[in-house]
Design an enzyme around this catalytic site. Structure first.
Site, PDB file in Angstrom:
ATOM      1  N   ARG A 143      42.801  33.123  31.694  1.00 54.94           N
ATOM      2  CA  ARG A 143      43.128  33.424  33.090  1.00 54.94           C
ATOM      3  C   ARG A 143      44.634  33.663  33.120  1.00 54.94           C
ATOM      4  O   ARG A 143      45.425  32.714  32.999  1.00 54.94           O
ATOM      5  CB  ARG A 143      42.708  32.247  33.976  1.00 54.94           C
ATOM      6  CG  ARG A 143      42.911  32.460  35.470  1.00 54.94           C
ATOM      7  CD  ARG A 143      42.391  31.247  36.238  1.00 54.94           C
ATOM      8  NE  ARG A 143      42.712  31.318  37.644  1.00 54.94           N
ATOM      9  CZ  ARG A 143      41.936  31.866  38.579  1.00 54.94           C
ATOM     10  NH1 ARG A 143      40.780  32.407  38.228  1.00 54.94           N
ATOM     11  NH2 ARG A 143      42.304  31.889  39.839  1.00 54.94           N
ATOM     12  N   HIS A 170      38.772  40.906  38.003  1.00 54.07           N
ATOM     13  CA  HIS A 170      38.205  39.553  38.028  1.00 54.07           C
ATOM     14  C   HIS A 170      36.679  39.681  37.849  1.00 54.07           C
ATOM     15  O   HIS A 170      35.901  39.403  38.762  1.00 54.07           O
ATOM     16  CB  HIS A 170      38.520  38.893  39.369  1.00 54.07           C
ATOM     17  CG  HIS A 170      38.342  37.401  39.380  1.00 54.07           C
ATOM     18  ND1 HIS A 170      37.896  36.686  38.289  1.00 54.07           N
ATOM     19  CD2 HIS A 170      38.552  36.476  40.367  1.00 54.07           C
ATOM     20  CE1 HIS A 170      37.830  35.407  38.594  1.00 54.07           C
ATOM     21  NE2 HIS A 170      38.222  35.253  39.835  1.00 54.07           N
ATOM     22  N   GLN A 173      33.970  36.839  38.722  1.00 54.52           N
ATOM     23  CA  GLN A 173      33.719  36.607  40.147  1.00 54.52           C
ATOM     24  C   GLN A 173      32.645  37.556  40.655  1.00 54.52           C
ATOM     25  O   GLN A 173      31.758  37.171  41.423  1.00 54.52           O
ATOM     26  CB  GLN A 173      35.001  36.806  40.959  1.00 54.52           C
ATOM     27  CG  GLN A 173      34.801  36.636  42.461  1.00 54.52           C
ATOM     28  CD  GLN A 173      34.338  35.246  42.846  1.00 54.52           C
ATOM     29  OE1 GLN A 173      34.975  34.260  42.480  1.00 54.52           O
ATOM     30  NE2 GLN A 173      33.238  35.141  43.578  1.00 54.52           N
ATOM     31  N   ASP A 265      39.108  38.403  50.750  1.00 55.40           N
ATOM     32  CA  ASP A 265      39.748  37.543  49.756  1.00 55.40           C
ATOM     33  C   ASP A 265      41.117  37.168  50.304  1.00 55.40           C
ATOM     34  O   ASP A 265      41.511  37.602  51.390  1.00 55.40           O
ATOM     35  CB  ASP A 265      39.863  38.306  48.427  1.00 55.40           C
ATOM     36  CG  ASP A 265      40.341  37.434  47.273  1.00 55.40           C
ATOM     37  OD1 ASP A 265      40.342  36.199  47.423  1.00 55.40           O
ATOM     38  OD2 ASP A 265      40.721  38.000  46.236  1.00 55.40           O
ATOM     39  N   CYS A 305      35.626  34.678  47.712  1.00 56.12           N
ATOM     40  CA  CYS A 305      35.672  34.022  46.399  1.00 56.12           C
ATOM     41  C   CYS A 305      36.381  32.674  46.432  1.00 56.12           C
ATOM     42  O   CYS A 305      36.305  31.924  45.458  1.00 56.12           O
ATOM     43  CB  CYS A 305      36.313  34.945  45.365  1.00 56.12           C
ATOM     44  SG  CYS A 305      38.045  35.326  45.650  1.00 56.12           S
ATOM     45  N   ARG A 332      29.213  30.866  40.285  1.00 55.92           N
ATOM     46  CA  ARG A 332      30.244  31.080  39.283  1.00 55.92           C
ATOM     47  C   ARG A 332      29.858  30.361  37.989  1.00 55.92           C
ATOM     48  O   ARG A 332      30.129  30.851  36.879  1.00 55.92           O
ATOM     49  CB  ARG A 332      31.597  30.560  39.790  1.00 55.92           C
ATOM     50  CG  ARG A 332      32.269  31.422  40.845  1.00 55.92           C
ATOM     51  CD  ARG A 332      32.768  32.737  40.259  1.00 55.92           C
ATOM     52  NE  ARG A 332      33.649  32.490  39.126  1.00 55.92           N
ATOM     53  CZ  ARG A 332      34.951  32.231  39.226  1.00 55.92           C
ATOM     54  NH1 ARG A 332      35.527  32.198  40.437  1.00 55.92           N
ATOM     55  NH2 ARG A 332      35.678  32.023  38.150  1.00 55.92           N
TER      56      ARG A 332
END
Length: 356
Positions: A143, A170, A173, A265, A305, A332
């Protein structure tokens, strides 16, 4: 780098052969075309690199693991004897917990590395770090701030690299988002997803994935916050190839019109804190409310998310029955498990293929 075949105990095989399940809503047979899809040994830096069948296969494996482990109470040590290095330049609740607990649940050993443990490209080059980790573990999830860091790791590694988040994409996600929508609606093809917010990494991953699943995408961003131009060009090409629609606008109500799913988001990502005051001003009018959904389909739902801020979506939507944010967060775990199993083993799902 050659991979050893997964050894499964006779007890586990007996459990799998005798396991009976009741198909969930949206599951059907006829999965021959996906049964031959193999992702073993691949990296996942972006879903741009994955075909429609490969993405469906990932969702199928994820749904299978969720069904067997959560609902069937099965123990599946598919990653026993394997280890994952989890490199986190940016903190996260969901990415860390889903990966760490998911890998352990499958019998593997997760090792968490922060920027205090490992300095990518500082004390040691990313290429050298990748080669070292390739001899110490079986897979890496990173990440990071810059997508180029992932590309360097992947180039130097002989094991799979997973993008846990970068400034550009991402992917893990979006797998969770589409599993959540498949579970809720029973299928994905023909749905319209409306993104209302920043043209960021999560949106980019939606744009690389939606058309491959037959999903139309409508995007509303303030002027100056549009998605990356090269990502948009590729998304248009994918829409033409798969017969779906892509709409770009700066009007949230236009984007929400006739939509099945409203998504937003954070407006201020990690590393953008100095821009917060200007961004809050520029995004005025982009908060998702029941009024935003007034022109959407009667069965519209909401995704985020997380973590969520009040200015992005109000409580009336966020805590309503339309909100799927908490099943989305749980998924997730099942989708990262599905991805890791797919990249490390030749596992075949035991349930019928979901209807996509």
């Amino acid at each position: 780098m050659p991979f050893k075949l997964l050894s499964v105990s006779s007890h586990l095989l007996k459990c799998l052969k005798s396991f009976h399940y009741k198909p969930q809503r949206g599951f059907s047979s006829g999965a021959a075309c996906l049964s031959s899809v193999s992702l073993k040994g691949r990296s996942c830096l972006t879903l741009k690199d994955f075909s429609s069948d490969e993405i469906k296969r990932l969702l199928w494996v994820s749904a299978d693991l969720k069904h067997q482990i959560k609902h069937g109470k099965q123990y599946l040590p598919l990653l026993q004897g394997k280890a994952i290095a989890m490199i986190f330049e940016k903190r996260s609740t969901r990415t860390r917990m889903s990966t760490e607990t998911g890998f352990a649940l499958l019998g593997g050993h997760p090792c968490f590395l922060t920027s205090q443990d490992i300095h990518l490209g500082v004390n040691e080059s990313c290429t050298d770090t990748a080669r070292v980790l390739s001899g110490l573990c079986d897979i890496v999830l990173a990440r990071v701030y810059s997508h180029s860091t992932l590309e360097e790791l992947d180039q130097g590694a002989s094991i799979p690299i997973i993008n846990g988040l970068s400034d550009l994409y991402h992917p893990i996600q979006i797998l969770a988002d589409f599993l959540t929508l498949q579970e809720h609606y029973g299928s994905l093809s023909g749905l319209t997803v409306s993104w209302i917010g920043d043209g960021n990494n999560v949106l980019h991953s939606f744009m690389m994935t939606a058309a491959k699943l037959g999903v139309h995408l409508k995007v509303a961003t303030p002027k100056g916050y549009e998605p990356d131009r090269s990502v948009t060009e590729e998304a248009r090409r994918l829409c033409k190839q798969h017969g779906t629609k892509l709409v770009l606008t700066s009007d949230p109500m236009e984007a929400a019109h006739d939509s099945n799913v409203l998504v937003t988001d954070t407006w201020v990502s990690m590393g953008q804190e100095e821009e917060k005051k200007r961004r809050l001003k520029d995004f005025h009018g982009y908060q998702i409310t029941m009024q935003t959904g007034s022109g959407a389909k009667p069965d519209w739902t909401f995704l985020h998310c997380l973590p969520r801020k009040m200015e992005e979506v109000d409580d009336q939507v966020f805590y309503s029955s339309r909100s799927l944010v908490f099943p989305e967060a749980e998924n997730r775990k099942w989708t990262i498990m599905g991805l890791m199993v797919s990249l490390l083993t030749d596992y075949t799902p035991q349930i019928s293929m979901p209807k996509f």
